[in-house]
Design a protein around this motif. Sequence first.
Motif, short mmCIF file in Angstrom:
data_model
loop_
_atom_site.label_atom_id
_atom_site.label_comp_id
_atom_site.label_asym_id
_atom_site.label_seq_id
_atom_site.Cartn_x
_atom_site.Cartn_y
_atom_site.Cartn_z
N GLU A 1 -12.10 3.67 3.07
CA GLU A 1 -12.75 3.93 4.36
C GLU A 1 -12.48 2.76 5.30
N ASN A 2 -12.09 3.04 6.54
CA ASN A 2 -11.80 2.04 7.57
C ASN A 2 -10.60 1.17 7.27
N GLU A 3 -9.75 1.59 6.36
CA GLU A 3 -8.60 0.77 6.00
C GLU A 3 -7.39 1.17 6.85
N VAL A 4 -6.66 0.15 7.31
CA VAL A 4 -5.44 0.34 8.08
C VAL A 4 -4.33 -0.39 7.34
N MET A 5 -3.28 0.34 6.99
CA MET A 5 -2.13 -0.28 6.32
C MET A 5 -1.33 -1.05 7.36
N VAL A 6 -0.97 -2.29 7.03
CA VAL A 6 -0.26 -3.16 7.97
C VAL A 6 1.22 -3.21 7.64
N LEU A 7 1.56 -3.55 6.39
CA LEU A 7 2.96 -3.61 6.02
C LEU A 7 3.13 -3.46 4.53
N SER A 8 4.36 -3.16 4.15
CA SER A 8 4.74 -3.03 2.75
C SER A 8 5.92 -3.95 2.51
N ARG A 9 5.92 -4.60 1.37
CA ARG A 9 6.96 -5.58 1.07
C ARG A 9 7.48 -5.36 -0.34
N GLY B 1 7.66 -5.34 -8.49
CA GLY B 1 7.30 -4.16 -7.72
C GLY B 1 7.25 -4.44 -6.24
N HIS B 2 6.24 -3.86 -5.57
CA HIS B 2 6.06 -4.11 -4.14
C HIS B 2 4.58 -4.28 -3.81
N CYS B 3 4.32 -4.90 -2.66
CA CYS B 3 2.95 -5.14 -2.19
C CYS B 3 2.72 -4.37 -0.91
N VAL B 4 1.49 -3.92 -0.73
CA VAL B 4 1.06 -3.32 0.52
C VAL B 4 -0.09 -4.17 1.04
N LEU B 5 0.03 -4.62 2.28
CA LEU B 5 -1.01 -5.41 2.93
C LEU B 5 -1.75 -4.50 3.90
N ASP C 1 12.88 -10.54 11.28
CA ASP C 1 13.41 -11.58 10.42
C ASP C 1 14.42 -10.84 9.56
N PRO C 2 15.70 -10.96 9.88
CA PRO C 2 16.69 -10.16 9.17
C PRO C 2 16.69 -10.35 7.66
N SER C 3 16.12 -11.45 7.19
CA SER C 3 16.11 -11.67 5.75
C SER C 3 14.82 -11.18 5.08
N ASP C 4 13.87 -10.65 5.87
CA ASP C 4 12.58 -10.20 5.33
C ASP C 4 12.59 -8.68 5.25
N PRO C 5 12.50 -8.11 4.03
CA PRO C 5 12.57 -6.65 3.87
C PRO C 5 11.24 -5.92 4.11
N SER C 6 10.25 -6.57 4.73
CA SER C 6 8.96 -5.92 4.97
C SER C 6 9.13 -4.71 5.88
N ARG C 7 8.29 -3.69 5.64
CA ARG C 7 8.21 -2.51 6.50
C ARG C 7 6.84 -2.51 7.16
N LEU C 8 6.81 -2.50 8.48
CA LEU C 8 5.56 -2.46 9.22
C LEU C 8 5.09 -1.01 9.37
N TYR C 9 3.78 -0.79 9.28
CA TYR C 9 3.20 0.54 9.51
C TYR C 9 2.76 0.59 10.96
N VAL C 10 3.03 1.69 11.63
CA VAL C 10 2.62 1.88 13.01
C VAL C 10 1.51 2.91 13.03
N GLN C 11 0.38 2.56 13.62
CA GLN C 11 -0.74 3.47 13.72
C GLN C 11 -0.62 4.30 14.97
N GLU C 12 -0.75 5.60 14.84
CA GLU C 12 -0.75 6.50 15.98
C GLU C 12 -2.18 6.70 16.42
N SER C 13 -2.39 6.66 17.72
CA SER C 13 -3.75 6.83 18.24
C SER C 13 -4.05 8.28 18.49
#
Length: 192
Positions: free
Chosen positions: A36-44, A62-66, A180-192
């Motif tokens: 509840e009330n959680e917003v995904m920011v990025l996955s790495r 594995g991978h992390c989700v922030l 950061d071309p060397s950082d494979p993180s994926r950002l999540y975009v929230q739609e309003s």
Amino acid sequence: RRRTVAPPASSPPQALASTMALNPPCESDGEPLPLENEVMVLSRGGVVLDASIDGRKLRLAGHCVLSNLRIVFIAAEQSSQSGVTAVDLPLAHTHDERFNQPIFGCNSMSGVTAPIVGGNVQSPIRWAIEFREGGVGVWLPHFYTVLRNMREHLAAAPGATPSRPAPSAPPLDGRNAYVDPSDPSRLYVQES
């Protein structure tokens, strides 16, 4: 990848909270079910978790989700020794976090996460997340912003409960380029 995340209708937050720490519920694609009330920011991806949990040592790739509430580590494969597929590290219970940049070896973050009342872990989790693939130019600023927001939220509302609004995620306002071309993180975009 664009993704809108909403709390699951079938699982109340109380049920999810009781399973937090080891093997939190995940969707079929391996992503954590949002609270509840959680917003995904990025996955790495390309990370390794070293953790000491209730006297057991784990080392999982594995991978992390922030999110604005937690870091969820999802193992690439279930550990045959421990049965662990994911580890939940709530930011409200995290302390002694540190970014480590050794001369030899991978950059890493380390910290301690206190157990959650009613959770399935009894003692503090000592953890380190090694960034095995690429840099940390996207992960670090987002992690520290989310952690600061959580601490400000907790300081402003002592005794905050999960039913109160959670701290917000850092905005993607279009004025900043998160590249950061060397950082494979994926950002999540929230739609309003």
